[in-house]
Design a protein around this motif. Sequence first.
Motif, short mmCIF file in Angstrom:
data_model
loop_
_atom_site.label_atom_id
_atom_site.label_comp_id
_atom_site.label_asym_id
_atom_site.label_seq_id
_atom_site.Cartn_x
_atom_site.Cartn_y
_atom_site.Cartn_z
N LYS A 62 -21.49 -36.44 -12.50
CA LYS A 62 -20.72 -37.40 -13.29
C LYS A 62 -21.65 -38.41 -13.98
N GLU A 63 -22.64 -38.88 -13.24
CA GLU A 63 -23.54 -39.93 -13.75
C GLU A 63 -24.37 -39.46 -14.94
N VAL A 64 -24.85 -38.23 -14.89
CA VAL A 64 -25.75 -37.76 -15.96
C VAL A 64 -24.99 -37.12 -17.12
N SER A 65 -23.67 -37.03 -17.00
CA SER A 65 -22.89 -36.49 -18.12
C SER A 65 -22.88 -37.49 -19.27
N SER A 66 -23.23 -37.03 -20.44
CA SER A 66 -23.29 -37.95 -21.58
C SER A 66 -22.71 -37.37 -22.86
N ALA A 67 -22.02 -36.25 -22.75
CA ALA A 67 -21.41 -35.65 -23.93
C ALA A 67 -20.24 -36.51 -24.40
N LYS A 68 -19.83 -36.31 -25.64
CA LYS A 68 -18.75 -37.11 -26.20
C LYS A 68 -17.37 -36.53 -25.89
N PHE A 69 -17.34 -35.52 -25.03
CA PHE A 69 -16.06 -34.95 -24.62
C PHE A 69 -16.02 -34.89 -23.10
N ASP A 70 -14.86 -34.65 -22.56
CA ASP A 70 -14.69 -34.61 -21.11
C ASP A 70 -15.21 -33.27 -20.59
N GLU A 71 -16.45 -33.27 -20.16
CA GLU A 71 -17.10 -32.03 -19.73
C GLU A 71 -16.45 -31.44 -18.48
N THR A 72 -16.54 -30.13 -18.36
CA THR A 72 -16.09 -29.45 -17.15
C THR A 72 -17.20 -29.49 -16.11
N VAL A 73 -16.84 -29.79 -14.87
CA VAL A 73 -17.80 -29.72 -13.77
C VAL A 73 -17.71 -28.29 -13.23
N GLU A 74 -18.86 -27.63 -13.15
CA GLU A 74 -18.89 -26.23 -12.76
C GLU A 74 -19.77 -26.02 -11.54
N VAL A 75 -19.48 -24.94 -10.80
CA VAL A 75 -20.33 -24.58 -9.67
C VAL A 75 -20.73 -23.12 -9.81
N ALA A 76 -21.99 -22.85 -9.52
CA ALA A 76 -22.51 -21.48 -9.50
C ALA A 76 -22.98 -21.21 -8.08
N VAL A 77 -22.35 -20.24 -7.42
CA VAL A 77 -22.66 -19.93 -6.02
C VAL A 77 -23.29 -18.55 -5.93
N ARG A 78 -24.53 -18.50 -5.47
CA ARG A 78 -25.19 -17.20 -5.26
C ARG A 78 -24.91 -16.75 -3.84
N LEU A 79 -24.28 -15.59 -3.72
CA LEU A 79 -23.89 -15.06 -2.42
C LEU A 79 -24.81 -13.92 -1.98
N GLY A 80 -24.95 -13.79 -0.69
CA GLY A 80 -25.78 -12.72 -0.13
C GLY A 80 -24.99 -11.43 -0.02
N LYS A 97 -22.46 -9.18 -11.38
CA LYS A 97 -23.36 -8.12 -10.92
C LYS A 97 -24.64 -8.65 -10.29
N THR A 98 -24.92 -9.94 -10.48
CA THR A 98 -26.11 -10.54 -9.87
C THR A 98 -25.79 -11.24 -8.55
N GLY A 99 -24.52 -11.17 -8.13
CA GLY A 99 -24.13 -11.79 -6.86
C GLY A 99 -23.75 -13.26 -6.98
N ILE A 100 -23.45 -13.71 -8.21
CA ILE A 100 -23.11 -15.12 -8.43
C ILE A 100 -21.64 -15.27 -8.81
N VAL A 101 -21.01 -16.30 -8.27
CA VAL A 101 -19.63 -16.65 -8.62
C VAL A 101 -19.68 -17.97 -9.40
N HIS A 102 -19.09 -17.98 -10.59
CA HIS A 102 -19.02 -19.19 -11.42
C HIS A 102 -17.58 -19.69 -11.44
N LEU A 103 -17.40 -20.98 -11.13
CA LEU A 103 -16.05 -21.53 -11.09
C LEU A 103 -16.02 -22.98 -11.60
N PRO A 104 -14.91 -23.38 -12.22
CA PRO A 104 -14.75 -24.79 -12.60
C PRO A 104 -14.31 -25.58 -11.37
N VAL A 105 -14.82 -26.79 -11.24
CA VAL A 105 -14.44 -27.66 -10.12
C VAL A 105 -13.46 -28.74 -10.60
#
Length: 235
Positions: free
Chosen positions: A31-49, A167-175
């Motif tokens: 939240k602190e480093v967000s500086s775009a002029k629009f309401d950015e989406t917070v995203e998470v990238a989870v690499r699974l084994g 295919k690389t074992g990563i899940v991308h999701l909006p928070v």
Amino acid sequence: MPKHSKRFKETLEKIDIEKLYDAKTALGLVKEVSSAKFDETVEVAVRLGVDPKHADQNIRGTVVLPNGTGKEVKVIVFAKGEKVKEAEEAGADEVGAEELAEKIEGGWLDFDVAVATPDMMSIVGKLGRVLGPQGLMPNPKAGTVTFDIAKAVKEIKAGKIEYRVDKTGIVHLPVGKVSFSEDELLENFKVIMDALVRERPSAAKGKYLKSVVLSSTMGPGIRANTSDIMTLIGR
């Protein structure tokens, strides 16, 4: 070497890209480093084994974010008869059958999620080449092929999202959105991580949560401590 803007360099000064932050601190920094002029989406990238090439490790499911995604989701429904009224009363943006399929075949894709009753799949199935590549094809595993149309539409509108390991074992999701409070983001994040950990396949060996990176749409990645996350969700 890539050239970074002054804004990006100033942002990097606020974070340690090598540090593993606890989840709440990481979300606060996003939240602190967000500086775009629009309401950015917070995203998470989870690499699974996991190895997605094996069917029993191809993680896929849905989760309902308690505070929603912050995005207005457009839902269309393929239905006939009494299910049309049910879909409309639940808040579907468009409801139809053959005529809706024809509209999509004509190039219309102004929606985020498609839901269908099982008896409509003979019509919807013909749209596979159009909807499939866009990730819009109704699927029973995602709860988007169902006779309980009202429940499906309401959950999607309330913040239900689908996830699938790539295919690389990563899940991308909006928070959520940067405008959300830290507590709202943390609550959504906990639900996401709990769902992913619950999906751990028995065939997965070694460390399951390999890495978790949080970011905003235009911001840098901030690494979260996986051990802290496991404690956060009571594992």
